[in-house]
Motif scaffolding. Structure first.
Motif, PDB file in Angstrom:
ATOM      1  N   TYR A  66       5.002  44.780 -17.611  1.00  0.00           N
ATOM      2  CA  TYR A  66       5.124  43.333 -17.417  1.00  0.00           C
ATOM      3  C   TYR A  66       6.570  42.894 -17.224  1.00  0.00           C
ATOM      4  CZ  TYR A  66       0.184  42.961 -18.381  1.00  0.00           C
ATOM      5  OH  TYR A  66      -1.178  43.091 -18.300  1.00  0.00           O
ATOM      6  N   LYS A  67       7.509  43.676 -17.730  1.00  0.00           N
ATOM      7  CA  LYS A  67       8.915  43.369 -17.488  1.00  0.00           C
ATOM      8  C   LYS A  67       9.257  43.547 -16.004  1.00  0.00           C
ATOM      9  CE  LYS A  67      11.647  44.485 -20.757  1.00  0.00           C
ATOM     10  NZ  LYS A  67      12.481  45.248 -21.716  1.00  0.00           N
ATOM     11  N   VAL A  68       8.748  44.622 -15.412  1.00  0.00           N
ATOM     12  CA  VAL A  68       8.970  44.862 -13.989  1.00  0.00           C
ATOM     13  C   VAL A  68       8.305  43.768 -13.149  1.00  0.00           C
ATOM     14  CG1 VAL A  68       8.461  46.438 -12.067  1.00  0.00           C
ATOM     15  CG2 VAL A  68       9.315  47.347 -14.230  1.00  0.00           C
ATOM     16  N   LEU A  69       7.078  43.411 -13.499  1.00  0.00           N
ATOM     17  CA  LEU A  69       6.382  42.350 -12.763  1.00  0.00           C
ATOM     18  C   LEU A  69       7.089  41.013 -12.905  1.00  0.00           C
ATOM     19  CD1 LEU A  69       4.073  44.452 -12.437  1.00  0.00           C
ATOM     20  CD2 LEU A  69       2.471  42.586 -12.863  1.00  0.00           C
ATOM     21  N   HIS A  70       7.544  40.711 -14.111  1.00  0.00           N
ATOM     22  CA  HIS A  70       8.186  39.421 -14.372  1.00  0.00           C
ATOM     23  C   HIS A  70       9.414  39.233 -13.493  1.00  0.00           C
ATOM     24  CE1 HIS A  70       9.586  35.950 -16.610  1.00  0.00           C
ATOM     25  NE2 HIS A  70      10.730  36.561 -16.893  1.00  0.00           N
ATOM     26  N   THR A  71      10.254  40.260 -13.428  1.00  0.00           N
ATOM     27  CA  THR A  71      11.494  40.146 -12.657  1.00  0.00           C
ATOM     28  C   THR A  71      11.253  40.295 -11.162  1.00  0.00           C
ATOM     29  OG1 THR A  71      12.794  40.990 -14.508  1.00  0.00           O
ATOM     30  CG2 THR A  71      13.801  41.101 -12.316  1.00  0.00           C
ATOM     31  N   ASN A  72      10.599  41.384 -10.774  1.00  0.00           N
ATOM     32  CA  ASN A  72      10.485  41.709  -9.353  1.00  0.00           C
ATOM     33  C   ASN A  72       9.569  40.753  -8.611  1.00  0.00           C
ATOM     34  OD1 ASN A  72      11.961  43.823 -10.353  1.00  0.00           O
ATOM     35  ND2 ASN A  72      10.684  45.430  -9.511  1.00  0.00           N
ATOM     36  N   LEU A  73       8.460  40.385  -9.232  1.00  0.00           N
ATOM     37  CA  LEU A  73       7.518  39.483  -8.568  1.00  0.00           C
ATOM     38  C   LEU A  73       7.716  38.029  -8.981  1.00  0.00           C
ATOM     39  CD1 LEU A  73       4.128  41.439  -8.488  1.00  0.00           C
ATOM     40  CD2 LEU A  73       5.806  41.107  -6.672  1.00  0.00           C
ATOM     41  N   GLY A  74       7.722  37.773 -10.281  1.00  0.00           N
ATOM     42  CA  GLY A  74       7.852  36.389 -10.741  1.00  0.00           C
ATOM     43  C   GLY A  74       9.146  35.749 -10.275  1.00  0.00           C
ATOM     44  N   GLY A  75      10.247  36.468 -10.419  1.00  0.00           N
ATOM     45  CA  GLY A  75      11.527  35.916  -9.998  1.00  0.00           C
ATOM     46  C   GLY A  75      11.572  35.605  -8.518  1.00  0.00           C
ATOM     47  N   SER A  76      11.049  36.522  -7.709  1.00  0.00           N
ATOM     48  CA  SER A  76      11.060  36.317  -6.255  1.00  0.00           C
ATOM     49  C   SER A  76      10.109  35.197  -5.841  1.00  0.00           C
ATOM     50  CB  SER A  76      10.671  37.626  -5.548  1.00  0.00           C
ATOM     51  OG  SER A  76      11.593  38.646  -5.846  1.00  0.00           O
ATOM     52  N   PHE A  77       8.910  35.190  -6.425  1.00  0.00           N
ATOM     53  CA  PHE A  77       7.898  34.184  -6.079  1.00  0.00           C
ATOM     54  C   PHE A  77       8.415  32.776  -6.371  1.00  0.00           C
ATOM     55  CE2 PHE A  77       4.326  31.431  -6.836  1.00  0.00           C
ATOM     56  CZ  PHE A  77       3.330  31.842  -5.962  1.00  0.00           C
ATOM     57  N   PHE A  78       8.921  32.579  -7.581  1.00  0.00           N
ATOM     58  CA  PHE A  78       9.288  31.218  -7.962  1.00  0.00           C
ATOM     59  C   PHE A  78      10.634  30.779  -7.380  1.00  0.00           C
ATOM     60  CE2 PHE A  78       6.020  32.191 -11.139  1.00  0.00           C
ATOM     61  CZ  PHE A  78       5.177  31.111 -10.886  1.00  0.00           C
ATOM     62  N   LEU A  79      11.512  31.728  -7.069  1.00  0.00           N
ATOM     63  CA  LEU A  79      12.714  31.360  -6.323  1.00  0.00           C
ATOM     64  C   LEU A  79      12.331  30.892  -4.924  1.00  0.00           C
ATOM     65  CD1 LEU A  79      15.747  31.097  -5.951  1.00  0.00           C
ATOM     66  CD2 LEU A  79      15.821  33.537  -5.387  1.00  0.00           C
ATOM     67  N   ALA A  80      11.415  31.600  -4.282  1.00  0.00           N
ATOM     68  CA  ALA A  80      10.940  31.183  -2.960  1.00  0.00           C
ATOM     69  C   ALA A  80      10.273  29.814  -3.034  1.00  0.00           C
ATOM     70  CB  ALA A  80       9.971  32.218  -2.401  1.00  0.00           C
ATOM     71  N   GLN A  81       9.520  29.578  -4.085  1.00  0.00           N
ATOM     72  CA  GLN A  81       8.831  28.295  -4.252  1.00  0.00           C
ATOM     73  C   GLN A  81       9.831  27.144  -4.382  1.00  0.00           C
ATOM     74  OE1 GLN A  81       6.986  27.001  -8.104  1.00  0.00           O
ATOM     75  NE2 GLN A  81       5.073  27.389  -7.001  1.00  0.00           N
ATOM     76  N   GLU A  82      10.801  27.304  -5.279  1.00  0.00           N
ATOM     77  CA  GLU A  82      11.774  26.235  -5.496  1.00  0.00           C
ATOM     78  C   GLU A  82      12.668  26.029  -4.274  1.00  0.00           C
ATOM     79  OE1 GLU A  82      12.049  24.061  -8.110  1.00  0.00           O
ATOM     80  OE2 GLU A  82      10.116  24.944  -8.633  1.00  0.00           O
ATOM     81  N   ALA A  83      13.071  27.138  -3.647  1.00  0.00           N
ATOM     82  CA  ALA A  83      13.902  27.029  -2.448  1.00  0.00           C
ATOM     83  C   ALA A  83      13.141  26.341  -1.322  1.00  0.00           C
ATOM     84  CB  ALA A  83      14.366  28.410  -2.009  1.00  0.00           C
ATOM     85  N   SER A  84      11.873  26.678  -1.173  1.00  0.00           N
ATOM     86  CA  SER A  84      11.061  26.061  -0.122  1.00  0.00           C
ATOM     87  C   SER A  84      10.959  24.553  -0.321  1.00  0.00           C
ATOM     88  CB  SER A  84       9.658  26.672  -0.101  1.00  0.00           C
ATOM     89  OG  SER A  84       9.695  28.015   0.309  1.00  0.00           O
ATOM     90  N   LYS A  85      10.765  24.129  -1.543  1.00  0.00           N
ATOM     91  CA  LYS A  85      10.668  22.692  -1.808  1.00  0.00           C
ATOM     92  C   LYS A  85      11.970  21.973  -1.439  1.00  0.00           C
ATOM     93  CE  LYS A  85       9.039  23.186  -6.092  1.00  0.00           C
ATOM     94  NZ  LYS A  85       8.462  22.836  -7.418  1.00  0.00           N
ATOM     95  N   GLN A  86      13.088  22.619  -1.745  1.00  0.00           N
ATOM     96  CA  GLN A  86      14.376  22.026  -1.384  1.00  0.00           C
ATOM     97  C   GLN A  86      14.556  22.000   0.124  1.00  0.00           C
ATOM     98  OE1 GLN A  86      16.721  20.458  -3.105  1.00  0.00           O
ATOM     99  NE2 GLN A  86      17.957  20.191  -1.254  1.00  0.00           N
TER     100      GLN A  86
END
Length: 256
Positions: free
Chosen positions: A110-130
């Motif tokens: 879950y540490k690998v998933l949290h960083t590699n997937l969660g970090g990328s997914f939600f950075l893309a989400q926030e950046a897209s909104k901006q």
């Protein structure tokens, strides 16, 4: 290819050294303003100082966990407050936790998933909104890996996350193309960085099994990243590019 990034602003995560740092250097060299992130404050500070010594006032640093949604929002807000907008995101940060599949722990998984997937997914989400609020489109780039294409011993969880990032890039075509935002991924193979070269045999082994006769340099990966972040790739989205000197075509194991 035009690499003029004047009047453009980027966020690059996991960029205190290695590939991420080289991407920041190349963006700054070509006129971009960059928010450089690394979880290690010392690496962040050193990297920012080094870039600004060459390209004054081009880079700011923000150290923290780029998989934390509140910190992600802080990165986006800081980039916009400092530089006026956000045009490009390189979700470079990731962790590699080696381990045998049969004994791999839930904590590591879950540490690998949290960083590699969660970090990328939600950075893309926030950046897209901006980017949507700005109305001028933008570019999002994920850092995949050859391990998302080819099985690699003791990297089941890591390889799974990298394959998932390429599917995320493809899926986001449906979500953000109408806003003129491109989403792609690059998949490096063996690359000589401060971390990998801690293994004294790394260069020799990968030079032997890579068809082009050497592991990648960080500049090889950064060159591809800059293409995907530039206007030259404005009609390319949902794609993944392998940069591995031909390794995935033959895929010899470094463990043999």
């Amino acid at each position: 290819m035009s690499n003029d990034f004047s009047q453009k602003v980027a966020i690059v995560t996991g960029a205190g050294q290695g590939i991420g740092f080289e991407i920041c250097c190349q963006l700054a060299k070509n006129g971009a303003k960059v928010l450089l992130n690394d979880i290690d404050q010392q690496l962040t500070d050193h990297a920012v100082s080094e870039i600004n010594a060459k390209y004054p006032d081009s880079c700011i640093g923000l150290s923290g966990d780029c998989a934390d949604i509140n910190f992600i929002r802080e990165m986006v807000k800081t980039a916009v407050n400092k530089f006026g907008q956000l045009n490009m995101v390189m979700a470079n940060a990731g962790i590699t936790l080696f381990g045998d599949f049969l004994t791999y722990s839930p904590d590591a998984f879950y540490k690998v998933l949290h960083t590699n997937l969660g970090g990328s997914f939600f950075l893309a989400q926030e950046a897209s909104k901006q980017m949507i609020s700005q109305g001028n489109g933008g570019s999002i780039l994920f850092m995949s890996s050859v391990t998302g294409h080819q099985a690699h011993k003791n990297l089941a969880a890591y390889g799974m996350t990298k394959a998932a990032l390429e599917m995320l890039a493809k899926n986001l075509v449906i979500e953000v193309s109408q806003y003129k935002i491109t989403v792609n991924a690059i998949a490096p193979g063996a690359t000589a960085t401060e971390r990998t070269l801690e293994d004294k045999d790394y260069n020799k082994v990968w030079s032997t099994i890579t068809p082009m006769g050497r592991p990648a340099k960080t500049s090889d990966i950064a060159n591809a990243a800059l293409f995907f972040l530039s206007p030259s790739s404005g009609h390319i989205t949902g794609q993944s590019l392998v940069i591995d000197g031909g390794w995935t075509s033959v895929s010899p194991s470094p463990y043999d």
